[in-house]
Design a protein around this motif. Structure first.
Motif, short mmCIF file in Angstrom:
data_model
loop_
_atom_site.label_atom_id
_atom_site.label_comp_id
_atom_site.label_asym_id
_atom_site.label_seq_id
_atom_site.Cartn_x
_atom_site.Cartn_y
_atom_site.Cartn_z
N LYS A 117 0.83 -1.20 0.00
CA LYS A 117 0.00 0.00 0.00
C LYS A 117 0.87 1.26 0.00
CE LYS A 117 -3.79 -0.23 0.10
NZ LYS A 117 -4.78 -0.32 -0.99
N ASP A 145 -3.37 1.08 6.07
CA ASP A 145 -3.82 0.91 4.69
C ASP A 145 -5.03 1.78 4.37
OD1 ASP A 145 -1.80 -0.87 4.13
OD2 ASP A 145 -3.09 -2.64 4.04
N GLU A 146 -5.96 1.85 5.30
CA GLU A 146 -7.18 2.63 5.06
C GLU A 146 -6.87 4.12 4.85
OE1 GLU A 146 -6.84 0.62 7.90
OE2 GLU A 146 -7.75 -1.08 6.88
N ASP A 147 -5.90 4.64 5.60
CA ASP A 147 -5.50 6.04 5.44
C ASP A 147 -4.97 6.27 4.02
OD1 ASP A 147 -5.95 6.46 8.22
OD2 ASP A 147 -3.90 5.82 8.66
N ASP A 202 -5.48 4.43 1.42
CA ASP A 202 -6.55 4.22 0.43
C ASP A 202 -7.26 5.54 0.14
OD1 ASP A 202 -6.20 1.49 0.01
OD2 ASP A 202 -7.64 0.93 1.58
N TYR A 203 -7.54 6.30 1.20
CA TYR A 203 -8.22 7.58 1.06
C TYR A 203 -7.37 8.55 0.24
CZ TYR A 203 -10.32 12.04 2.25
OH TYR A 203 -10.90 13.28 2.17
N VAL A 204 -6.08 8.65 0.56
CA VAL A 204 -5.20 9.58 -0.15
C VAL A 204 -5.03 9.15 -1.61
CG1 VAL A 204 -2.89 10.59 -0.22
CG2 VAL A 204 -4.01 10.20 1.98
N GLU A 244 -7.13 7.46 -3.37
CA GLU A 244 -8.39 7.77 -4.06
C GLU A 244 -8.44 9.25 -4.44
OE1 GLU A 244 -13.17 7.90 -3.12
OE2 GLU A 244 -11.92 6.49 -2.01
N PHE A 245 -8.03 10.12 -3.53
CA PHE A 245 -8.00 11.55 -3.84
C PHE A 245 -7.06 11.84 -5.00
CE2 PHE A 245 -5.77 15.59 -3.39
CZ PHE A 245 -6.83 16.48 -3.57
N ASN A 288 -8.41 10.55 -8.36
CA ASN A 288 -9.74 11.01 -8.76
C ASN A 288 -9.60 12.06 -9.86
OD1 ASN A 288 -12.13 12.73 -8.81
ND2 ASN A 288 -12.78 11.61 -6.99
N SER A 301 -9.51 15.60 -8.85
CA SER A 301 -8.32 16.04 -8.12
C SER A 301 -7.14 16.28 -9.03
CB SER A 301 -7.93 14.98 -7.09
OG SER A 301 -8.99 14.70 -6.22
#
Length: 130
Positions: free
Chosen positions: A7, A70-72, A74-76, A78-79, A82, A85
């Motif tokens: 990740k 990993d979840e943190d 994933d958010y970045v 995705e941003f 996108n 973005s």
């Protein structure tokens, strides 16, 4: 729990691509040139030849693993990926960002000059000469 190596590597490849690093180097080169200074062209060439983006990723890996999950990331990720973005992402690797960086560095240099003169006038100039 810390972020997985996979990740973090995904994140680093998106956020710190070779193109972004090259852009940062060009910004630094432009800044030095705009300050009326110059460095031999061979220095820039050697730097680019020696610079290994994968080595940078290896050195940064433990930091991101320590502070993120990993979840943190994933958010970045995705941003950063996108389509909405992309304007921001392109901005930070564009000539506009270079201009912003140059203005920021000029301002910081002005402050450093003022503080250094003030310290010299107050008898603290010798601490920089040791």
């Amino acid at each position: 729990m810390s972020a997985s190596k996979e990740k973090v590597l995904d994140f680093l490849r998106i956020s710190m691509s070779q193109e972004a690093v090259d852009s940062i180097l060009e910004t630094a080169k432009d800044y030095i040139t705009n300050q009326g200074q110059s460095l031999p062209e061979v220095m820039w060439t050697d730097y680019k030849e020696l610079y290994d983006i994968n080595e940078l990723y290896r050195r940064l890996m433990p930091i991101y693993q320590e502070y993120f999950e990993d979840e943190d990331l994933d958010y970045v990720i995705e941003f950063l990926t996108n389509p909405k973005s992309q304007k921001y992402v392109k901005l930070v690797t564009s000539p506009v960002y270079s201009e912003v960086s140059n203005i920021s560095m000029d301002y910081m240099n002005e402050i450093v000059t003022i503080v250094t003169l003030k310290m010299d006038n107050n008898g603290y100039g010798d601490i920089f000469n040791n």
